[in-house]
Each structure stands twice: as C-alpha cells, then as structure tokens.
Write an enzyme that holds these catalytic residues in place. Structure first.
Site, PDB file in Angstrom:
ATOM      1  N   SER A   1       8.571 -20.388 -12.440  1.00 61.06           N
ATOM      2  CA  SER A   1       7.713 -19.597 -13.333  1.00 61.06           C
ATOM      3  C   SER A   1       7.123 -18.590 -12.635  1.00 61.06           C
ATOM      4  CB  SER A   1       6.816 -19.734 -14.357  1.00 61.06           C
ATOM      5  OG  SER A   1       6.309 -19.296 -15.587  1.00 61.06           O
TER       6      SER A   1
ATOM      7  N   ASP B   1      15.539 -20.293 -22.755  1.00 61.72           N
ATOM      8  CA  ASP B   1      14.096 -20.411 -22.383  1.00 61.72           C
ATOM      9  C   ASP B   1      13.811 -18.523 -23.695  1.00 61.72           C
ATOM     10  OD1 ASP B   1      12.096 -18.906 -20.798  1.00 61.72           O
ATOM     11  OD2 ASP B   1      12.719 -19.835 -19.550  1.00 61.72           O
TER      12      ASP B   1
ATOM     13  N   HIS C   1      11.279 -22.811 -21.704  1.00 59.74           N
ATOM     14  CA  HIS C   1      10.485 -22.259 -20.469  1.00 59.74           C
ATOM     15  C   HIS C   1      10.494 -23.293 -19.409  1.00 59.74           C
ATOM     16  CE1 HIS C   1       9.012 -19.700 -17.831  1.00 59.74           C
ATOM     17  NE2 HIS C   1       7.965 -19.610 -17.758  1.00 59.74           N
TER      18      HIS C   1
END
Length: 287
Positions: A155, A223, A251
């Site tokens: 991320s 996601d 995610h």
C-alpha cells in the site's frame, strides 16, 4: 433563505478545502500509535529490537530479524526491508511478519516517524528520510550483504520501497496493493475537491518507470482503495516479472486470500533474485 443556504454551503466547502490543504499529510499518513513489543513476545525469539536515527534526528524503533538457515554459516546474508501500509505498525503486523519471513534472509521492519511509539510527524518527505535510514542501517550491518538487499512495500509502503529501489543498489522489489500516485488517489477518493490542492506526489508510476531491479506485484481484484488498474499500471511501468492478481481480495485481504500461494511466490522470487553472490553490485535502481 435560499441565499443563506447557498452561503452556508459555500462557506462549508471553503472550510473543507482549507482543511484538505492543511491536513493532507495526516489523511495520507494517519500514524496509528502502538507500543512496540519485543520480538520474542511475538514468537520471534531470535529477533532484536533496534533503534535507527534518521538524518534529521528522529529515532525509529523496529525489529531486526537475522537470517535463518544455512546462509548464516556462509558469510553475510541477503536482506529485506519491510515497508508496511497505512494504519499498520510493526507490532500489529507481528503475525504477518513471522508468517512471511523468508528463509535465509535478514529482515528489517521499522515504524515510520509518528507511527507506533516513534516521535515526529508523518509526511512524504519524512517517509523518504525514514526509508533512507532503514537502507543505511541494514546495508551497514556486518551480517548483511549490501549487494543483496530487496525491498517489500505494501500500500503506502510502496512509496518508500520504490524510493529506495531508485536511489540505492537494490536486487529485487516486491509490492503489494500499490497505488499509482497521490494525484490519482485524490481524484478517485476526493474528486469533489479541486486537483490543485494535492501537494503530495507519491508518484509510484514515475519511479517504477526508472526501475531496473526485478519486480513482483501482488494486487486484489476487489481492491476499492487502490483499484487493480493502479497495480497493473505500476507493474507495466516497472516491467514486472509477474503480476499476481488475487481473486476477490480487497485492499487489506491479500495475505488472507492469497494464503500459501502468496507466500510460496514471495519466497521463490526472493530466492531467485537474492541467492547469487557473483552477480555484480547493481547501480542505484538497477540489477
């Protein structure tokens, strides 16, 4: 009455714009607080708690896990710097770090400034200073081979991972759920705000285009925070050896839904890219 309503809405919007300008570092890097336990309390008995100073004087706490296995007996081992995602800390990730700890590879995981129990205020510039300190520390350890260091970023951790990979001799890069840039994220999640407000860059696409180290990307098909197309764009820009799409994963679900296949792919990629000692030391961002 309508004029008052319109004026109130206008003032509310102006206030929202001012707050978005002022606090976008906090929105992008919320800095959760959590005490950092000793690695032994998380089942990592051979690990040690370390403190690493950045060039601007912030002390970062984290874990160093030495290489396990035969590599400990044959000279300095390869290393991996772990850059985690938003709303995470080293302590909170303890089970994942233990599960995904690659055999024969030393691992360094530091909390960012303003995260965990670290002082400082999170910012994009600070993120790069933290990444620089992590590289310097791991590359200077006598039990780590500085010519065989990989980076892992999940991320927002993809930002410091790609920063290090394009400024230092990195042997391999693994990204999980990367986004393309701060501007793209702002358009996606804050499209009601004017684009000129975005002060952050966090341009993973630009850095991926300069990347020469082998790249592996994981991304969930469901996601909604950093959609799959962002991971695909980063993979294309970085000429990834492989893009692993995890069906149905959001995610924060890539570890859970990727499962053992995720770990095997991760281990195999690092074994392939980090094992050889006779490979020439890479230039910054190259292999």
């Amino acid at each position: 009455m309508l004029l008052k309503i319109a004026l109130g809405l206008g003032l509310g919007y102006v206030l929202m714009v001012i707050l978005a300008w002022r606090f976008q570092d906090r929105l992008a890097l919320p800095g959760p607080r959590m005490r950092l336990p000793a690695p032994s309390t998380a089942g990592l008995a051979d690990g040690e708690r370390v403190e690493v100073a950045t060039s601007d004087g912030v002390v970062l706490s984290g874990w160093y896990l030495p290489a396990r296995g035969a590599s400990r007996l044959t000279g300095p081992a390869p290393g991996l710097i772990w850059f985690y995602g938003n709303m995470e800390t080293v302590g909170a990730l303890a089970p994942v770090i233990g599960w995904l700890r690659p055999p024969g590879v030393a691992v360094l995981a530091l909390d960012y400034r303003g995260y965990g129990e670290n002082a400082g205020r999170p910012s994009e510039a600070g993120l790069y200073l933290d990444a620089e300190a992590a590289w310097t520390y791991l590359a200077s350890r006598p039990d780590v081979d500085p010519a065989r260091i990989a980076v892992y970023g999940r991320s927002v951790g993809s930002v410091p991972a790609l920063y290090v990979a394009t400024t230092h001799p990195v042997r391999a890069v693994v990204l999980d759920s990367p986004f393309s840039s701060a501007a793209d994220m702002a358009r996606l999640h804050y499209g009601f705000l004017p684009p000129f407000l975005v002060r952050l860059s966090m341009n993973n696409l630009e850095r991926a285009r300069r990347l020469e180290a082998p790249l592996l990307v994981f991304h969930g098909t469901a996601d909604r925070i950093a959609p799959l197309w962002m991971g695909q764009a980063v993979a294309r820009a970085g000429r990834a050896r492989r893009l692993v799409t995890i069906e149905g994963a959001g995610h924060n679900e890539t570890y859970d839904l990727g499962g053992e296949a995720y770990r095997r792919t991760f281990f195999a990629f690092l074994a392939e890219t980090l094992t050889r000692r006779d490979e020439a030391a890479a230039k910054p961002g190259q292999h």
